[in-house]
Every structure is written in C-alpha cells, then in structure tokens.
Design an enzyme around this catalytic site. Sequence first.
Site, PDB file in Angstrom:
ATOM      1  N   GLU A 264      -2.573   3.275 -11.749  1.00  0.00           N
ATOM      2  CA  GLU A 264      -2.099   2.050 -12.375  1.00  0.00           C
ATOM      3  C   GLU A 264      -2.551   0.931 -11.454  1.00  0.00           C
ATOM      4  O   GLU A 264      -2.095   0.858 -10.310  1.00  0.00           O
ATOM      5  CB  GLU A 264      -0.578   2.126 -12.491  1.00  0.00           C
ATOM      6  CG  GLU A 264      -0.041   1.224 -13.548  1.00  0.00           C
ATOM      7  CD  GLU A 264       0.935   0.257 -12.975  1.00  0.00           C
ATOM      8  OE1 GLU A 264       0.528  -0.906 -12.798  1.00  0.00           O
ATOM      9  OE2 GLU A 264       2.062   0.673 -12.688  1.00  0.00           O
ATOM     10  N   CYS A 303       2.816  -5.951 -11.458  1.00  0.00           N
ATOM     11  CA  CYS A 303       1.594  -5.507 -12.132  1.00  0.00           C
ATOM     12  C   CYS A 303       1.569  -6.005 -13.560  1.00  0.00           C
ATOM     13  O   CYS A 303       0.511  -6.137 -14.162  1.00  0.00           O
ATOM     14  CB  CYS A 303       1.489  -3.989 -12.072  1.00  0.00           C
ATOM     15  SG  CYS A 303       3.029  -3.162 -12.483  1.00  0.00           S
TER      16      CYS A 303
HETATM   17  P1  NDP Z   1      -4.066  -0.940  -1.918  1.00  0.00           P
HETATM   18  O1  NDP Z   1      -4.826  -0.328  -3.016  1.00  0.00           O
HETATM   19  O2  NDP Z   1      -4.774  -1.294  -0.692  1.00  0.00           O
HETATM   20  O3  NDP Z   1      -2.866  -0.006  -1.465  1.00  0.00           O
HETATM   21  C1  NDP Z   1      -2.049   0.698  -2.397  1.00  0.00           C
HETATM   22  C2  NDP Z   1      -1.602   2.011  -1.771  1.00  0.00           C
HETATM   23  O4  NDP Z   1      -2.724   2.825  -1.495  1.00  0.00           O
HETATM   24  C3  NDP Z   1      -0.887   1.826  -0.448  1.00  0.00           C
HETATM   25  O5  NDP Z   1       0.147   2.787  -0.372  1.00  0.00           O
HETATM   26  C4  NDP Z   1      -1.961   2.144   0.551  1.00  0.00           C
HETATM   27  O6  NDP Z   1      -1.442   2.616   1.761  1.00  0.00           O
HETATM   28  C5  NDP Z   1      -2.716   3.242  -0.143  1.00  0.00           C
HETATM   29  N1  NDP Z   1      -4.097   3.410   0.263  1.00  0.00           N
HETATM   30  C6  NDP Z   1      -5.028   2.455   0.491  1.00  0.00           C
HETATM   31  N2  NDP Z   1      -6.199   3.026   0.772  1.00  0.00           N
HETATM   32  C7  NDP Z   1      -6.015   4.370   0.721  1.00  0.00           C
HETATM   33  C8  NDP Z   1      -6.856   5.497   0.921  1.00  0.00           C
HETATM   34  N3  NDP Z   1      -8.134   5.358   1.219  1.00  0.00           N
HETATM   35  N4  NDP Z   1      -6.322   6.743   0.803  1.00  0.00           N
HETATM   36  C9  NDP Z   1      -5.025   6.908   0.498  1.00  0.00           C
HETATM   37  N5  NDP Z   1      -4.195   5.868   0.301  1.00  0.00           N
HETATM   38  C10 NDP Z   1      -4.684   4.617   0.398  1.00  0.00           C
HETATM   39  O7  NDP Z   1      -3.343  -2.157  -2.539  1.00  0.00           O
HETATM   40  P2  NDP Z   1      -2.486  -3.275  -1.809  1.00  0.00           P
HETATM   41  O8  NDP Z   1      -1.114  -2.775  -1.692  1.00  0.00           O
HETATM   42  O9  NDP Z   1      -3.119  -3.749  -0.555  1.00  0.00           O
HETATM   43  O10 NDP Z   1      -2.608  -4.423  -2.864  1.00  0.00           O
HETATM   44  C11 NDP Z   1      -3.854  -5.052  -3.057  1.00  0.00           C
HETATM   45  C12 NDP Z   1      -3.990  -5.571  -4.460  1.00  0.00           C
HETATM   46  O11 NDP Z   1      -3.757  -4.533  -5.412  1.00  0.00           O
HETATM   47  C13 NDP Z   1      -2.986  -6.610  -4.846  1.00  0.00           C
HETATM   48  O12 NDP Z   1      -3.317  -7.855  -4.374  1.00  0.00           O
HETATM   49  C14 NDP Z   1      -3.077  -6.522  -6.327  1.00  0.00           C
HETATM   50  O13 NDP Z   1      -4.177  -7.222  -6.807  1.00  0.00           O
HETATM   51  C15 NDP Z   1      -3.261  -5.068  -6.592  1.00  0.00           C
HETATM   52  N6  NDP Z   1      -2.021  -4.397  -6.902  1.00  0.00           N
HETATM   53  C16 NDP Z   1      -1.799  -3.984  -8.149  1.00  0.00           C
HETATM   54  C17 NDP Z   1      -0.616  -3.399  -8.473  1.00  0.00           C
HETATM   55  C18 NDP Z   1      -0.334  -2.888  -9.813  1.00  0.00           C
HETATM   56  O14 NDP Z   1       0.723  -2.319 -10.005  1.00  0.00           O
HETATM   57  N7  NDP Z   1      -1.187  -3.041 -10.775  1.00  0.00           N
HETATM   58  C19 NDP Z   1       0.458  -3.234  -7.524  1.00  0.00           C
HETATM   59  C20 NDP Z   1       0.117  -3.698  -6.216  1.00  0.00           C
HETATM   60  C21 NDP Z   1      -1.077  -4.217  -5.936  1.00  0.00           C
HETATM   61  P3  NDP Z   1      -1.321   1.708   3.061  1.00  0.00           P
HETATM   62  O15 NDP Z   1      -0.227   0.768   2.825  1.00  0.00           O
HETATM   63  O16 NDP Z   1      -1.020   2.703   4.088  1.00  0.00           O
HETATM   64  O17 NDP Z   1      -2.649   1.053   3.205  1.00  0.00           O
END
Ligand code: NDP
Length: 705
Positions: A264, A303
């Site tokens: 998502e 989201c």
């Molecule tokens: P990320 O995609 O960076 O992180 C989301 C999750 O993925 C976190 O738990 C993160 O862990 C984990 N993660 C990141 N990279 C990896 C990897 N290579 N392997 C395994 N796990 C990983 O999103 P952000 O939270 O930084 O948000 C960035 C943007 O995403 C927002 O600005 C927004 O645009 C979008 N977003 C969309 C959402 C939605 O529901 N549609 C919700 C939130 C964000 P860790 O914290 O340890 O890096």
Amino acid sequence: MSTSTVTDVLPSYACDEWWTPAGDAKGTPVYDASTGEVIGSVSAEGLDLDAMINHARTVGQKNLSELTLHERALILKQLAQYLQANREEMDRLNLTTGATARDGMIDIDGGIGTLYTFSSKGRRELPNSNVIEEGPVEVLSRDGSFLGTHIMQALPGVVVQINAFNFPVWGFLEKFAPAFVAGMPTIVKPATPSAQLTVEVVRQMTNSGLLPKGSLQLITGSARTVIDHLDYRDIVAFTGSASTAHALREHPNVTRGGVRFTAETDSLNAAILGADAAEGSPEFEAFVKAVAVEMTAKAGQKCTAVRRIFVPKGLKGAVVKALGAELDKRGKVGDPRVEETRMGALVSMDQLKDVRGAVQKLVDAGAKVAYGTPESADDALVAEGGKVEDGAFMSPVILDFEDAETPELHSVEAFGPVSSIAEYEDTASAVRLAAMGEGSLVATVCSNDPEVVAEVSKGIAGHHGRVHVLNRDTMKTSTGHGSPVPHLIHGGPGRAGGGEELGGVRAIKHHMSRTALQGSPDMLTAVTGVWHTGAEQRLAGDPEFGGSDKYRHPFRIPLNELRVGDGFASGLRKATRQEITDFANTTGDTFYAHTNDEAAEANPFFPGIVAHGYLLVSWAAGLFVEPKPGPVLANYGLENLRFITPVGIDDSVRVTLTAKRITPRVTDEYGEVAWDAVLHNQNGEIVATYDVLTLVEKENTTYKD
Ligand code: NDP
C-alpha cells in the site's frame, strides 16, 4: 521513556521474549516530533531473524491452529478490551509522534475498533472450525459419488508487516487482526520515527496474556534482510513509499520464491465537486469540510488524504476562499500537548524536508500557492504556546494549478497538509483527471445528482480502491473520505500499490490458501466438517425412506452430541385440493396457479392446480418436527430455498432433514445448526431444497427429558 537518552534502545519482541541489542549499540534515534528531543532509539543489530521466522512458522502456527476461527476471533475482542483499558501510555506516546489526541482517535481507537470488527465478523460470518469450505459444491460424476469443492486454511508461514510511520497502531492492528483470525502468526516491523508507539501496543498485548505463544513478534529497528528468510508460505504486507515497495517487490524471494507481497503505497487521492454543487449548496459545504479535515487530520500524513481537488470551471476561487476559512479554524499548528493546537507536527524533520521538497516540485511545475506558507509554519496559524521552532511543523497549503493536466499534479505526493486544486471542463474530464493519478486508494465524489455520481463513480472505479459519495444525505453520517472501514476493502491499483487490505472476511481469506478438493461425499465431509449430499446419514424416522429407530430424533440431540449426518426421514403426506384451497383462503394467496384450474393448466410449468411453495415448506416442518421441549431453541430462518418440481393435487411429499453444519458459539451455551432439507414426491423426484437454520443448546439444560 520520554526522558530517555539515545542509549535507551526500544526493545524488539522475539521468540516470546523482549530483546535489546547486546553491548552499547546506539541504534537510530527516535525524536519527539514537536520538540526534537531524543526519546529512544531503534536497533535490530544482532536480532536473529531466522529464529524469529522459524518460531512463527512452528510454535506460532501450532498454537494458532489449536484454536478455531471463532476462538481466535474472540481473543481479538479480549485484546481490544485490554488495550482500551490500558491505553494511557499509548495516548501519551501518540503525542510524541506529533499527532494530536484527536489524531490518536484515528490511530489508536481506529486500531482497537478494527480488532472488534474482525472479532465479530469472524464469529458471525465464518464457521467455528479451522477450515472454511468455499462452495458451491460441484458434482463431478453422474451418480453424485465424486464431488469437488474448495477449502481454505491458514497459509503455513508468517506475515511480516513492514509499516509506515503514519499509523503506528492502526497500521499494525488492521493487518494483525485478519491474519490472527485466519491463524497466521505476525512479525511486525514498525517505521522508525513512530516505533515507540507500536512497541507500547505490543507490550500491552503481551502483558494481556491473551496471545498464544509465537503468534506475535516485533522487530524494532531496520529489517533490510527480512525477505531473505521468507518463502512461498509467507506474506509481506508493506506500507510506505512506492520506491521502497518497488525495491522489495524485486527481491528474488518475491519474484521467484513466491513470497506473497502486498503493498500500500503513494496515492494522489482526488475529491471531485459535482457540477450541480453550486456555492451555498449543502454539497459545496460538505465538500469544503471534508477536504479541510483530510488536509489537517494527522497533519495530512494519511495515505488516503485528499491531494487533488477537482472543481467545476469557475468555482476554484470560491472553493479556495471557503477552504481557506475552514483551514484557518482547523489548521492551528503546534505541539499536540498544547491545548489550543488543532494540528500537530509532521512525524520528523526529515519528513518535513521531504514535504517542502515536494511542494517546491509542484510550484516549479506551475502551481501557485493559494493558501499557506510552505517554507515555514504560518505565524497566524501557530497555536498559543505552541513552540514551533524545534519541531516538524508546517501549516496547511493549497496549491492552485491553472493547467489541470500538469503531470506533477498527478504524480508528486506531498505527504503533509498539502492539497492541489484545479478546474475541470465537464464530468467526463473530471473522470479523466482523477484517473491520471494512475491508481489511488480513494476518491470522493460530492454531488446530489445521481447521474453525475453514477458517471463519475463508474468512470473512476477501475482506478480506485474505494469511491466515497458525499451529498446532503450523508454529510452528517459519512465515516469520512479518509477513513477506511474494516468492513470494506482498503487499497488501490497502480501507484497505490495494487494491494487489498481489510474488506471484512475477505481480509481473513487473504491469509489463507484456497485448495480444490475432490473426492467422495464422505471424504469431503470428513475434511470440511460439513455434511455433503451422498455422505453417510444416521436418520431416525420412516424405515421406508431410510429412517431407523436405532437413532434418536435429531431434535432430541443437544449440540455437543449432535454430529453432521444425524437426521430424520419422514413418511409421505398427500396434497389435497381442499388443503390447497384452505391455504389460499386463509393466507390470501389466491394466485391463479392454486385456485383456477383452467389458468393453472395453461401455465407451461404446472400440471394444473399446484400446492403453494410455502404450504410445502410448512408441511415439511410438520413432517420433521419433534414437538416436545428439547435442545432446539429456535428456528431463525431458511437459506437457499428452491422449488424444483411442482406438487399437484393428490401428489405426495416427504422430507429428509440432515444436520449439515454445526457451529457452536464460543460465547454462548448454544450454537447454530444448519439442516439440509430435501423434499421428494411420491416418485422420488426432488420437490424443494433448502437449509433450515436453528439455534440448539449445547447441553439439555433448559428442558430435561
Ligand atoms: P519508506 O518506504 O522509506 O519506509 C516504510 C517502511 O519500510 C519503514 O518501516 C521502513 O523502515 C521500511 N523500509 C525501508 N526500506 C526498506 C528495505 N529496503 N527493506 C525493508 N524495509 C524497508 O517510507 P517512509 O516511511 O520514509 O515514507 C516516505 C514516503 O512514503 C512518504 O513521504 C509518503 O510519500 C509515502 N508514504 C505512503 C504511505 C501510504 O500509506 N500510502 C504511508 C507512509 C508513507 P525504516 O523505518 O527502518 O527505514
């Protein structure tokens, strides 16, 4: 925890024990979003992921499989009650993520509410077993000795949740609940900036003593290699950015190993004001309010928040003005612990930088700032006493696009209190603009014109996971554009990740395998626990039709002793003209097929006057019922009633009743029994089929023999 230093590493929960890294590992700091104060850190360095996954697949799977769907569903309700009663620390930590107490209602209460919903749906809509049969049964041989059906059971692996920062409670529980009811263990990995709150929820859940061992584990810290350990038995449920989703989706264990990956991700959700919704109309007012709520709740970090506002030509100025006035009221930004604050901080300074960067991109693409000050929190909107220098604060911003087709309007997501507005020419172009988001979670259509609503809804449905229709009738009762409800699916195609979460029991079934099962009626009965036509019966009643006095009448058997296949076979009962006429006269159902010989004979389906279908069902009840007080408490309905062969004057009918599905209720002293009822005529032809639904006491307690 609030005054802890960076060395206070927030724990993980692995193999049923709390775990922190050995030595002086510092980890990644977690900040209070409003003050910048370090409140702890996360580190999963040294965490044995292999052991955790193995623990889930063995201990977790085993313990969950020893409970039925209903028993697991009931635990969800108890967990919800426990969390509700022990939420003080959750409420406090919610404020440290920048969220207001009101935002906490979306996250914390929303999460707890989801547990309740899945608990009740699981118990009301699924069987009380570990296998769900998904019919209808296919008869694969002429004589009915070879049947086919489908069975669903928990996938044999683990669900790994990789979650976003914006809903540390709801985001976790909305995935946990359906997995748990299905019987799959969960490993949750919260996002770093708000991990403290998920840790607290897991702490409370483990404190409750309600969780079977191995059913829930927690990785607090980075889990970059987790997919290396997974295979086709497992699910990764990801929420976050589209770029991370793309990277994870390309992992060989997903592309070749068969890990089920659902995502998502980003979503540029639209709100469309119908052409009929003139300024001053109830729809105009509802629309402005809905958009303002979406821009300010969770400081726009949802989201589902509205990112694109589409209004009819000529209405942009009026909408911006009305929306601005609404935001003046709702957008008072500040530390959520300050009373006057209406909108809290973004989750982190990094996130603030990202959102400002996205706004800049949109401005570079041609947007004008129509409301707000993107580069700093607007002084006029700072809550009294709400220090904004140290935190990730941003006041709401409306961006105005002259050209509605600008690609960035439809592709750059500013994940904060930011929304763009543009005008559309006609309804067809509104549909096209909404679709330019290339797959979104939700869109609101705000109109009181059914034709507009139908055209837009059907036009955009293929590009959206959910369409929310708002008009004067729903403006007070709607659950809101941005609030997914557990009963309905949440997710969306394309940019939104292509996943599908929630949706009532659909979400539970997402965690189950679906397997075709072929075999004899007895074998299908043995596997599913549901009686199948042709399987062994133990019938009391008329020996001419398979009954035997060896068996008790099934209405004398309490639920705990009743087995599928127990039943009753009646003798024949003749249909006379007098009885049909009497039934017609007493009920008033004098339809010609029951009263007029000539007209009935002319009907291609009937031999002449026929008995009413409801008369046959009533006779059947008279034939199978055992009148003495006993364990059968009530008849609460019929299902799947079909009339197949008409019954004319002097024809006869008999009934066979067989216990088909027995569902003991986990919370009551009784359960449900669905009885397979088949009516035959004197020639052995099937007259009618249906299921009779009854409530039956587990023990003979109300009435004793
Ligand atoms: P990320 O995609 O960076 O992180 C989301 C999750 O993925 C976190 O738990 C993160 O862990 C984990 N993660 C990141 N990279 C990896 C990897 N290579 N392997 C395994 N796990 C990983 O999103 P952000 O939270 O930084 O948000 C960035 C943007 O995403 C927002 O600005 C927004 O645009 C979008 N977003 C969309 C959402 C939605 O529901 N549609 C919700 C939130 C964000 P860790 O914290 O340890 O890096």
